[in-house]
Scaffold this motif. Structure first.
Motif, PDB file in Angstrom:
ATOM      1  N   VAL A  61       0.828  -1.208   0.000  1.00  0.00           N
ATOM      2  CA  VAL A  61       0.000   0.000   0.000  1.00  0.00           C
ATOM      3  C   VAL A  61       0.862   1.257   0.000  1.00  0.00           C
ATOM      4  CG1 VAL A  61      -1.847   1.239   1.198  1.00  0.00           C
ATOM      5  CG2 VAL A  61      -1.807  -1.271   1.224  1.00  0.00           C
ATOM      6  N   PHE A  62       1.849   1.319   0.872  1.00  0.00           N
ATOM      7  CA  PHE A  62       2.775   2.449   0.896  1.00  0.00           C
ATOM      8  C   PHE A  62       4.012   2.069   1.693  1.00  0.00           C
ATOM      9  CE2 PHE A  62      -0.504   3.233   4.172  1.00  0.00           C
ATOM     10  CZ  PHE A  62       0.268   3.179   5.318  1.00  0.00           C
ATOM     11  N   ARG A  63       4.993   2.939   1.704  1.00  0.00           N
ATOM     12  CA  ARG A  63       6.165   2.812   2.560  1.00  0.00           C
ATOM     13  C   ARG A  63       6.212   4.032   3.471  1.00  0.00           C
ATOM     14  NH1 ARG A  63      10.792   0.152  -1.520  1.00  0.00           N
ATOM     15  NH2 ARG A  63       9.392  -1.478  -2.321  1.00  0.00           N
ATOM     16  N   TYR A  64       7.088   4.010   4.437  1.00  0.00           N
ATOM     17  CA  TYR A  64       7.145   5.139   5.353  1.00  0.00           C
ATOM     18  C   TYR A  64       8.510   5.225   6.014  1.00  0.00           C
ATOM     19  CZ  TYR A  64       6.482   1.724   9.129  1.00  0.00           C
ATOM     20  OH  TYR A  64       6.629   0.662   9.993  1.00  0.00           O
ATOM     21  N   SER A  65       8.805   6.408   6.531  1.00  0.00           N
ATOM     22  CA  SER A  65       9.971   6.630   7.381  1.00  0.00           C
ATOM     23  C   SER A  65       9.484   7.278   8.660  1.00  0.00           C
ATOM     24  CB  SER A  65      10.996   7.535   6.690  1.00  0.00           C
ATOM     25  OG  SER A  65      11.529   6.921   5.541  1.00  0.00           O
ATOM     26  N   GLY A  66      10.002   6.825   9.792  1.00  0.00           N
ATOM     27  CA  GLY A  66       9.558   7.370  11.061  1.00  0.00           C
ATOM     28  C   GLY A  66      10.718   7.594  12.007  1.00  0.00           C
ATOM     29  N   CYS A  67      10.514   8.493  12.952  1.00  0.00           N
ATOM     30  CA  CYS A  67      11.575   8.801  13.906  1.00  0.00           C
ATOM     31  C   CYS A  67      10.960   9.206  15.236  1.00  0.00           C
ATOM     32  CB  CYS A  67      12.446   9.938  13.375  1.00  0.00           C
ATOM     33  SG  CYS A  67      13.932  10.253  14.367  1.00  0.00           S
ATOM     34  N   GLY A  68      11.662   8.876  16.299  1.00  0.00           N
ATOM     35  CA  GLY A  68      11.264   9.316  17.622  1.00  0.00           C
ATOM     36  C   GLY A  68      12.450   9.930  18.349  1.00  0.00           C
ATOM     37  N   LEU A  89       6.420   9.845   8.154  1.00  0.00           N
ATOM     38  CA  LEU A  89       6.182  10.383   6.822  1.00  0.00           C
ATOM     39  C   LEU A  89       5.920   9.229   5.853  1.00  0.00           C
ATOM     40  CD1 LEU A  89       9.077  13.019   6.583  1.00  0.00           C
ATOM     41  CD2 LEU A  89       6.784  13.330   7.536  1.00  0.00           C
ATOM     42  N   TYR A  90       4.855   9.351   5.063  1.00  0.00           N
ATOM     43  CA  TYR A  90       4.511   8.311   4.092  1.00  0.00           C
ATOM     44  C   TYR A  90       5.349   8.473   2.824  1.00  0.00           C
ATOM     45  CZ  TYR A  90       0.419   7.508   7.041  1.00  0.00           C
ATOM     46  OH  TYR A  90      -0.412   7.214   8.091  1.00  0.00           O
ATOM     47  N   ARG A  91       5.610   7.321   2.154  1.00  0.00           N
ATOM     48  CA  ARG A  91       6.438   7.343   0.957  1.00  0.00           C
ATOM     49  C   ARG A  91       5.828   6.472  -0.136  1.00  0.00           C
ATOM     50  NH1 ARG A  91      12.667   7.656   3.063  1.00  0.00           N
ATOM     51  NH2 ARG A  91      12.872   8.528   0.984  1.00  0.00           N
ATOM     52  N   ASP A  92       6.122   6.840  -1.375  1.00  0.00           N
ATOM     53  CA  ASP A  92       5.667   6.058  -2.520  1.00  0.00           C
ATOM     54  C   ASP A  92       6.462   4.752  -2.586  1.00  0.00           C
ATOM     55  OD1 ASP A  92       6.041   5.256  -5.570  1.00  0.00           O
ATOM     56  OD2 ASP A  92       4.209   6.463  -5.438  1.00  0.00           O
ATOM     57  N   PRO A  93       5.787   3.586  -2.738  1.00  0.00           N
ATOM     58  CA  PRO A  93       6.500   2.303  -2.719  1.00  0.00           C
ATOM     59  C   PRO A  93       7.425   2.089  -3.908  1.00  0.00           C
ATOM     60  CG  PRO A  93       4.176   1.976  -3.229  1.00  0.00           C
ATOM     61  CD  PRO A  93       4.326   3.413  -2.823  1.00  0.00           C
ATOM     62  N   LYS A  94       7.241   2.834  -4.978  1.00  0.00           N
ATOM     63  CA  LYS A  94       8.095   2.656  -6.155  1.00  0.00           C
ATOM     64  C   LYS A  94       9.199   3.702  -6.236  1.00  0.00           C
ATOM     65  CE  LYS A  94       4.872   0.243  -9.232  1.00  0.00           C
ATOM     66  NZ  LYS A  94       3.805  -0.010  -8.256  1.00  0.00           N
ATOM     67  N   THR A  95       8.875   4.960  -5.960  1.00  0.00           N
ATOM     68  CA  THR A  95       9.850   6.033  -6.143  1.00  0.00           C
ATOM     69  C   THR A  95      10.532   6.460  -4.849  1.00  0.00           C
ATOM     70  OG1 THR A  95       8.241   7.812  -5.803  1.00  0.00           O
ATOM     71  CG2 THR A  95       8.426   6.889  -8.041  1.00  0.00           C
ATOM     72  N   GLY A  96       9.910   6.152  -3.701  1.00  0.00           N
ATOM     73  CA  GLY A  96      10.447   6.606  -2.424  1.00  0.00           C
ATOM     74  C   GLY A  96      10.099   8.052  -2.103  1.00  0.00           C
ATOM     75  N   GLU A  97       9.350   8.707  -3.000  1.00  0.00           N
ATOM     76  CA  GLU A  97       8.954  10.101  -2.792  1.00  0.00           C
ATOM     77  C   GLU A  97       8.117  10.237  -1.523  1.00  0.00           C
ATOM     78  OE1 GLU A  97       6.142  13.471  -5.031  1.00  0.00           O
ATOM     79  OE2 GLU A  97       6.421  11.461  -5.889  1.00  0.00           O
ATOM     80  N   PHE A  98       8.340  11.314  -0.777  1.00  0.00           N
ATOM     81  CA  PHE A  98       7.513  11.594   0.391  1.00  0.00           C
ATOM     82  C   PHE A  98       6.167  12.125  -0.079  1.00  0.00           C
ATOM     83  CE2 PHE A  98      11.822  11.717   2.057  1.00  0.00           C
ATOM     84  CZ  PHE A  98      11.687  10.959   3.217  1.00  0.00           C
ATOM     85  N   LEU A  99       5.076  11.607   0.511  1.00  0.00           N
ATOM     86  CA  LEU A  99       3.740  11.836  -0.016  1.00  0.00           C
ATOM     87  C   LEU A  99       2.844  12.603   0.950  1.00  0.00           C
ATOM     88  CD1 LEU A  99       3.070   8.224  -1.342  1.00  0.00           C
ATOM     89  CD2 LEU A  99       3.857  10.186  -2.689  1.00  0.00           C
ATOM     90  N   SER A 100       1.835  13.260   0.382  1.00  0.00           N
ATOM     91  CA  SER A 100       0.745  13.855   1.152  1.00  0.00           C
ATOM     92  C   SER A 100      -0.568  13.144   0.869  1.00  0.00           C
ATOM     93  CB  SER A 100       0.603  15.344   0.821  1.00  0.00           C
ATOM     94  OG  SER A 100       1.773  16.046   1.189  1.00  0.00           O
TER      95      SER A 100
END
Length: 265
Positions: A61-68, A89-100
């Motif tokens: 469905v999507f990828r993501y990066s997270g931090c605490g 932050l959500y990311r596109d599973p193909k391009t890695g672009e950060f998404l809204s």
């Protein structure tokens, strides 16, 4: 046999108090130094009612990066107090672009995925799990029971796992949500030989089986989601990936601005 091989683990792996120390040291630094727990993950949908088509049965469905960001301290009674703030932050599973926004691969609908932000949070961890004061109804096998870490000796490394089953009532959707989580840590065993260390470096993996994310608008659809991530703890903001720092400063411009302090609410 050399001196390193003759060394022994300085913790009692059957003692809940020592398990707590190991668990918390892997996630932060008991010296009080602010740390950054960073991970990158992937999220899949599973439709067990649609086994005839593998493309429908499972989809990324999507990828993501997270931090605490986190500070920790050891209390006189042996418990550990933590102050933290986190974001995702959500990311596109193909391009890695950060998404809204994301196109739901099951429904075709484009939905908003605003970057998730947790406020300043404080908590106390005990050998019998966290002290919880939640504003919603929640049950978990990780609450009110001894910290259940499973240790697997792998020569010069230690493989450590912890699992929990949780359910809570989500006010927004007015539904019960369920989740199974598995936390996994891989540690060089040498870091377990010295109790005086305030931080234990570990490679972290997390897997979660949970209900459909509310924003996907799939309530009532058979199936569930699988979340998985990998990461670790960093001592400085500059150690985080440059693209993640840039995206965070664009989407959450104040998150790095103020360091954590114990008097924050």
């Amino acid at each position: 046999m050399d001196a390193v091989e003759q060394q022994e683990i300085a913790y009692n792996l059957d003692d809940p108090k020592d398990k707590l120390l190991i668990f918390e040291k892997m996630q932060g630094d008991l010296s009080g130094k602010m740390t950054f727990s960073y991970s990158e993950g992937r999220v899949f949908g599973i439709r067990p009612d649609r086994p005839n088509s593998l493309n429908v049965f499972g989809k990324e469905v999507f990828r993501y990066s997270g931090c605490g960001m986190k500070i920790m301290r050891l209390l006189d009674n042996g418990n550990v107090e933590t102050k933290s703030k986190g974001w995702l932050l959500y990311r596109d599973p193909k391009t890695g672009e950060f998404l809204s926004e994301v196109k739901n691969p099951y429904t075709g609908e484009v939905v908003d995925v605003p970057s998730f932000r947790a406020g300043i949070r404080g908590g106390i961890m005990t050998p019998k799990g966290p002290e919880v004061n939640a504003s919603f109804t929640m049950e978990s096998t990780a609450i009110g029971a001894p910290l259940d870490l499973v240790f697997t000796d792998m020569g010069d490394k230690m493989h450590i796992t912890r699992h929990a089953f949780t359910k809570w009532f989500e006010k927004k959707s007015q539904t019960w949500r369920t989740e199974m989580t598995l936390d996994t840590y891989d540690v060089d065993k040498k870091y377990l030989y010295d109790r005086s260390l305030s931080h234990i470096p570990a490679v972290y993996h997390w897997t979660s089986q949970t209900s459909w994310l509310s924003l996907l608008k799939m309530a009532g659809t058979p199936g569930h989601m699988i979340w998985t991530s990998s990461g670790g703890t960093f001592m400085n903001k500059e150690d985080l990936p440059a693209d993640f720092i840039k995206a965070t400063e664009e989407k959450q411009p104040d998150v790095f601005a103020a360091p954590l302090t114990w008097d924050q609410e």
